[in-house]
Scaffold this motif. Structure first.
Motif, PDB file in Angstrom:
ATOM      1  N   PRO A  29      66.685  51.944  20.554  1.00 35.70           N
ATOM      2  CA  PRO A  29      67.327  50.798  19.914  1.00 35.70           C
ATOM      3  C   PRO A  29      66.444  49.557  19.989  1.00 35.70           C
ATOM      4  O   PRO A  29      65.651  49.394  20.917  1.00 35.70           O
ATOM      5  N   VAL A  30      66.568  48.704  18.997  1.00 35.38           N
ATOM      6  CA  VAL A  30      65.810  47.453  18.962  1.00 35.38           C
ATOM      7  C   VAL A  30      66.571  46.410  19.781  1.00 35.38           C
ATOM      8  O   VAL A  30      67.753  46.160  19.525  1.00 35.38           O
ATOM      9  N   PRO A  31      65.912  45.813  20.780  1.00 29.22           N
ATOM     10  CA  PRO A  31      66.585  44.793  21.597  1.00 29.22           C
ATOM     11  C   PRO A  31      67.097  43.636  20.732  1.00 29.22           C
ATOM     12  O   PRO A  31      66.411  43.175  19.826  1.00 29.22           O
ATOM     13  N   GLY A  32      68.318  43.218  21.008  1.00 30.62           N
ATOM     14  CA  GLY A  32      68.894  42.091  20.292  1.00 30.62           C
ATOM     15  C   GLY A  32      69.627  42.444  19.018  1.00 30.62           C
ATOM     16  O   GLY A  32      70.280  41.584  18.432  1.00 30.62           O
ATOM     17  N   CYS A  33      69.543  43.693  18.578  1.00 29.65           N
ATOM     18  CA  CYS A  33      70.252  44.110  17.367  1.00 29.65           C
ATOM     19  C   CYS A  33      71.643  44.595  17.760  1.00 29.65           C
ATOM     20  O   CYS A  33      71.774  45.570  18.512  1.00 29.65           O
ATOM     21  N   PRO A  34      72.696  43.944  17.276  1.00 27.99           N
ATOM     22  CA  PRO A  34      74.053  44.338  17.652  1.00 27.99           C
ATOM     23  C   PRO A  34      74.394  45.786  17.271  1.00 27.99           C
ATOM     24  O   PRO A  34      75.051  46.485  18.046  1.00 27.99           O
ATOM     25  N   ALA A  35      73.950  46.231  16.105  1.00 30.01           N
ATOM     26  CA  ALA A  35      74.254  47.603  15.672  1.00 30.01           C
ATOM     27  C   ALA A  35      73.544  48.617  16.574  1.00 30.01           C
ATOM     28  O   ALA A  35      74.132  49.621  16.983  1.00 30.01           O
ATOM     29  N   CYS A  36      72.276  48.339  16.894  1.00 30.42           N
ATOM     30  CA  CYS A  36      71.535  49.225  17.801  1.00 30.42           C
ATOM     31  C   CYS A  36      72.216  49.284  19.163  1.00 30.42           C
ATOM     32  O   CYS A  36      72.359  50.354  19.767  1.00 30.42           O
ATOM     33  N   LEU A  62      72.064  56.238  14.951  1.00 29.95           N
ATOM     34  CA  LEU A  62      71.047  55.242  15.285  1.00 29.95           C
ATOM     35  C   LEU A  62      69.793  55.448  14.445  1.00 29.95           C
ATOM     36  O   LEU A  62      69.207  54.480  13.944  1.00 29.95           O
ATOM     37  N   ARG A  63      69.382  56.692  14.239  1.00 28.50           N
ATOM     38  CA  ARG A  63      68.216  56.955  13.385  1.00 28.50           C
ATOM     39  C   ARG A  63      68.464  56.462  11.960  1.00 28.50           C
ATOM     40  O   ARG A  63      67.593  55.862  11.334  1.00 28.50           O
ATOM     41  N   ARG A  64      69.658  56.752  11.458  1.00 25.94           N
ATOM     42  CA  ARG A  64      69.995  56.287  10.099  1.00 25.94           C
ATOM     43  C   ARG A  64      69.957  54.764  10.030  1.00 25.94           C
ATOM     44  O   ARG A  64      69.467  54.184   9.062  1.00 25.94           O
ATOM     45  N   HIS A  65      70.519  54.126  11.046  1.00 25.90           N
ATOM     46  CA  HIS A  65      70.527  52.662  11.077  1.00 25.90           C
ATOM     47  C   HIS A  65      69.097  52.121  11.081  1.00 25.90           C
ATOM     48  O   HIS A  65      68.772  51.198  10.336  1.00 25.90           O
ATOM     49  N   LEU A  66      68.249  52.710  11.909  1.00 21.71           N
ATOM     50  CA  LEU A  66      66.873  52.231  12.018  1.00 21.71           C
ATOM     51  C   LEU A  66      66.095  52.410  10.719  1.00 21.71           C
ATOM     52  O   LEU A  66      65.144  51.683  10.454  1.00 21.71           O
ATOM     53  N   ARG A  67      66.500  53.387   9.897  1.00 25.09           N
ATOM     54  CA  ARG A  67      65.829  53.626   8.612  1.00 25.09           C
ATOM     55  C   ARG A  67      66.510  52.924   7.451  1.00 25.09           C
ATOM     56  O   ARG A  67      66.046  53.026   6.323  1.00 25.09           O
ATOM     57  N   GLY A  68      67.613  52.239   7.716  1.00 25.18           N
ATOM     58  CA  GLY A  68      68.410  51.643   6.651  1.00 25.18           C
ATOM     59  C   GLY A  68      67.645  50.611   5.840  1.00 25.18           C
ATOM     60  O   GLY A  68      66.663  50.032   6.286  1.00 25.18           O
ATOM     61  N   ASP A  69      68.123  50.379   4.616  1.00 22.39           N
ATOM     62  CA  ASP A  69      67.491  49.414   3.716  1.00 22.39           C
ATOM     63  C   ASP A  69      67.485  48.023   4.341  1.00 22.39           C
ATOM     64  O   ASP A  69      68.520  47.480   4.675  1.00 22.39           O
ATOM     65  N   HIS A  75      64.354  44.017  11.987  1.00 21.58           N
ATOM     66  CA  HIS A  75      63.903  44.371  13.325  1.00 21.58           C
ATOM     67  C   HIS A  75      62.501  43.854  13.590  1.00 21.58           C
ATOM     68  O   HIS A  75      62.195  43.413  14.691  1.00 21.58           O
ATOM     69  N   ARG A  76      61.625  43.922  12.603  1.00 25.84           N
ATOM     70  CA  ARG A  76      60.247  43.440  12.778  1.00 25.84           C
ATOM     71  C   ARG A  76      60.220  41.935  13.014  1.00 25.84           C
ATOM     72  O   ARG A  76      59.363  41.414  13.692  1.00 25.84           O
ATOM     73  N   GLN A  77      61.190  41.236  12.444  1.00 19.29           N
ATOM     74  CA  GLN A  77      61.247  39.783  12.598  1.00 19.29           C
ATOM     75  C   GLN A  77      61.891  39.379  13.921  1.00 19.29           C
ATOM     76  O   GLN A  77      61.923  38.211  14.269  1.00 19.29           O
ATOM     77  N   GLY A  78      62.444  40.359  14.634  1.00 28.12           N
ATOM     78  CA  GLY A  78      63.039  40.081  15.936  1.00 28.12           C
ATOM     79  C   GLY A  78      64.440  39.536  15.899  1.00 28.12           C
ATOM     80  O   GLY A  78      64.885  38.898  16.831  1.00 28.12           O
ATOM     81  N   HIS A  79      65.162  39.776  14.808  1.00 33.48           N
ATOM     82  CA  HIS A  79      66.541  39.303  14.720  1.00 33.48           C
ATOM     83  C   HIS A  79      67.502  40.378  15.104  1.00 33.48           C
ATOM     84  O   HIS A  79      67.364  41.491  14.939  1.00 33.48           O
TER      85      HIS A  79
END
Length: 79
Positions: A29-36, A62-69, A75-79
């Motif tokens: 999971p990406v830190p700081g992402c509520p869905a993750c 979680l994999r689907r979420h991470l690949r979502g549009d 995630h790359r922007q850190g939000h």
């Protein structure tokens, strides 16, 4: 659709994009992402109850979420 069918479809999509995801490891999971965070908690709770089916379901979601549009961009922007 079964989890295995979902995984097969996901693997085919990765191959089409020239990427092969290692499905033997759980997604991170990406830190700081509520869905993750929600999906990671769901996975951890399932693991604590020894419910491998629910644990796998959480990993797939979680994999689907991470690949979502657009999700990867956020995630790359850190939000």
């Amino acid at each position: 659709m079964t989890v295995r069918q979902d995984q097969d479809r996901d693997e085919n999509q990765d191959e089409d994009q020239g990427q092969k995801e290692d499905l033997s490891r759980p997604p991170v999971p990406v830190p700081g992402c509520p869905a993750c965070t929600e999906l990671a908690i769901r996975r951890d709770d399932a693991r604590a109850r020894c419910n491998r089916s629910a644990e796998t379901d959480a990993d797939v979601l979680l994999r689907r979420h991470l690949r979502g549009d657009g999700v990867e961009d956020v995630h790359r922007q850190g939000h």
